[in-house]
Design an enzyme around this catalytic site. Structure first.
Site, PDB file in Angstrom:
ATOM      1  N   CYS A 196       0.978   3.454   2.986  1.00  0.00           N
ATOM      2  CA  CYS A 196       1.739   2.878   4.111  1.00  0.00           C
ATOM      3  C   CYS A 196       3.227   3.128   3.900  1.00  0.00           C
ATOM      4  O   CYS A 196       3.931   3.488   4.843  1.00  0.00           O
ATOM      5  CB  CYS A 196       1.508   1.368   4.209  1.00  0.00           C
ATOM      6  N   CYS A 211       0.845  -1.203   0.000  1.00  0.00           N
ATOM      7  CA  CYS A 211       0.000   0.000   0.000  1.00  0.00           C
ATOM      8  C   CYS A 211       0.876   1.249   0.000  1.00  0.00           C
ATOM      9  O   CYS A 211       1.713   1.446   0.892  1.00  0.00           O
ATOM     10  CB  CYS A 211      -0.945  -0.069   1.213  1.00  0.00           C
TER      11      CYS A 211
END
Ligand code: FAD
Length: 516
Positions: A45, A42
């Site tokens: 992230c 992600c």
């Protein structure tokens, strides 16, 4: 290394959760925990991970009261844990108060701040929500009243009380209180600007400002470069008598008397000594490398680069430089895939010693002396050596900004005897060394990574009590290096730091005392 552990490694001072440790870390813990649930794939992230790592460094001293953890939900084996906590999106943050029960799913932090300061304030807000189950290591965070301060030394076994005067919405007092958590003989409390009687008794005019108060009722203002958290914490941690818990402060003279150490060499803490640099070379070339009977493959490439960089940039005495050049040209002529350490050593000791080319034998630490023989010495001088080399490369304006850093990386990875150090250093190198595109950036990269290591090791067993690990250079050593952002956060003025490093590690600044 990175792929095995997701976005974080052991060097990041973040607890890496797995199905094996999740229950013991999160439930019935004496510390509160803030957990990041993330997925390696992600992008948000990945973008958030440097903030999470900075936060871990920033609140390192708060650990016994509150700690950070992370779990990679993209890792198949962690999937069930993430599902049990109801995680559907990434990154998600959850707060687990101290003594959370095994039924707890944590408090989800929606729309959380993406900066260290905001997250730190959130943590303080959440710590204050604890009632009976207050984390035992966490000092009181509430404001102090005049009555409490008057009876403070009757009810508390400390010698010194630091009072941070501030407005209601300021977090500085609580941050400093938590920064001083692992220190003894001092307590910190916040006092609001609305406590008019205390404000006038202490003669407070600025908010925030910090005052020291002792059992003899003596009041003094804490002198700092800037009225802000980092400056207060640094100054308070270094006050005479304030000690890190569990670190006995033995006077240096007693240590010397009772040890087998050689005579103590007095030195100037702000200077680099050639004796340390030559000792590092001796130790590296004659002791550390001697553990390798033959050297081949990547190790041989690393050795060649290391010696080459030393031969080109070591700002030593002519005899030492010429010794390094002789070894370098011999090594560059070795076209095979392997060399024997004994042949390398012959060139270093025999061929070299016949002329005016000599690398002195033995170690003689000066600026890198430790108060006991297991402290400082080689690793201190090895850092210093590479700070000097990055600065030297900058002054010479060499074409490749990566050359010195990659030589250090290769040597550390192949030969540096402290293997955990090598792993940590390699993970920092993997993360960002390739982004260095100028000689100035190389000097600053090494400085900032050394500070990360200092942050991680502060309070560690390996820390010499007489040479505490600090974020270097201190405000005393380089006042202009330290500044404040508009938010009140500490800010390094990197240009000033660069100027400072270029002076501090310049060849002209190296002292030649105690040379053999
Ligand atoms: P050092 O940290 O060795 O610093 C030496 C001197 O450099 C200081 O006295 C100061 O004058 C100056 N200095 C300090 N900070 C900076 C900075 N940011 N920039 C420029 N100059 C600075 N030990 C471990 O226990 N775990 C590890 O993972 C670990 N990793 C290491 C990795 C490497 C590559 C190296 C070389 C050492 C590592 N060490 C590690 C050892 C540790 O960093 C120290 O070198 C050692 O504990 C001795 O500390 P010291 O007090 O002499 O100061």
């Amino acid at each position: 290394l990175i792929s095995e552990a997701g976005l974080y490694t052991a060097s990041d001072q973040i607890i890496i959760l797995s199905p094996e440790n999740v229950d013991s870390v999160l439930f019935n813990s004496t510390a509160a925990l803030l957990v990041e649930f993330y997925a390696t794939w992600c992008g948000h992230c990945v973008a958030f991970s440097p903030t999470w790592k900075s936060l871990a460094r920033d609140i390192k001293e708060w650990k016994p009261a509150v700690d950070l953890a992370a779990i990679d939900c993209a890792n198949e084996s962690n999937r069930k844990v993430c599902t049990n906590f109801g995680i559907t999106g990434f990154p998600s943050l959850k707060f687990f108060p101290a003594y959370s029960s095994s039924e707890s799913r944590g408090l989800e932090l929606r729309g959380f701040p993406r900066d260290v300061r905001g997250l730190r304030h959130y943590i303080i807000d959440k710590l204050e929500m604890h009632n009976e189950a207050w984390p035992p290591a966490c000092p009181p965070l509430e404001t102090a009243s005049e009555a409490e301060i008057d009876s403070f030394f009757q009810t508390n076994n400390v010698k010194l009380l630091a009072l941070v005067f501030e407005s209601k919405d300021s977090y500085v007092g609580r941050e400093v209180t938590l920064d001083l958590l692992p220190y003894e003989n001092i307590a910190v409390r916040r006092v609001l600007d609305t406590e008019t009687s205390l404000v006038s008794r202490f003669g407070v005019t600025d908010f925030p400002s910090c005052y020291l108060y002792n059992s003899s009722r003596h009041i003094s203002r804490l002198k700092v470069l800037n009225e802000a958290r980092t400056f207060y914490s640094y100054a308070l941690q270094r006050l005479p008598g304030v000690e890190r818990t569990g670190k006995p402060q033995i006077p240096i003279t007693d240590l010397i008397k009772n040890s087998t150490l050689q005579e103590w060499r007095s030195f100037n803490k702000t200077r680099v000594y050639m004796s340390d640099l030559e000792s590092a070379l001796h130790y590296s070339l004659r002791v550390e490398l001697s553990g390798h009977i033959s050297i081949s493959g990547n190790d041989l490439t690393a050795l060649k680069k290391y010696i080459n960089v030393l031969a080109k940039y070591f700002p030593g005495r002519p005899s030492v430089k010429s010794a390094l050049k002789t070894v370098d040209s011999w090594l560059q002529q070795q076209k095979g895939t392997e060399i024997k350490y004994s042949d390398f050593r012959d060139v270093l000791d025999n061929t070299v010693q016949t002329s005016d080319a000599v690398l002195p034998e033995g170690v003689q630490w000066v600026g890198c002396q430790g108060s006991q023989s297991h402290y400082r010495g080689y690793p201190c001088a090895f850092w210093t050596l590479f700070h000097v080399l990055t600065v030297q490369a900058k002054e010479m304006g060499i074409p490749d900004p990566q050359e010195v850093l990659q030589a250090m990386r290769g040597y550390v990875s192949s030969f540096f005897g402290c293997r955990p150090c090598a792993t940590h250093f390699e993970s920092m190198a993997q993360e960002s060394m390739d982004h260095v595109t100028s000689l100035s950036a190389a000097v600053l990269w090494l400085w900032s990574r050394h500070n990360r290591v200092n942050n991680r090791l502060a309070g560690d067993l390996s820390e010499d009590p007489h040479f505490p690990k600090i974020q270097w250079p201190s405000p005393e050593l380089c006042p202009s290096c330290h500044g404040l952002k508009k938010t009140g956060e500490h800010h390094w003025d990197q240009e000033k730091v660069l100027t400072f490093l270029r002076n501090d590690f310049s060849s002209a600044h190296i002292l030649m005392d105690y040379l053999q």
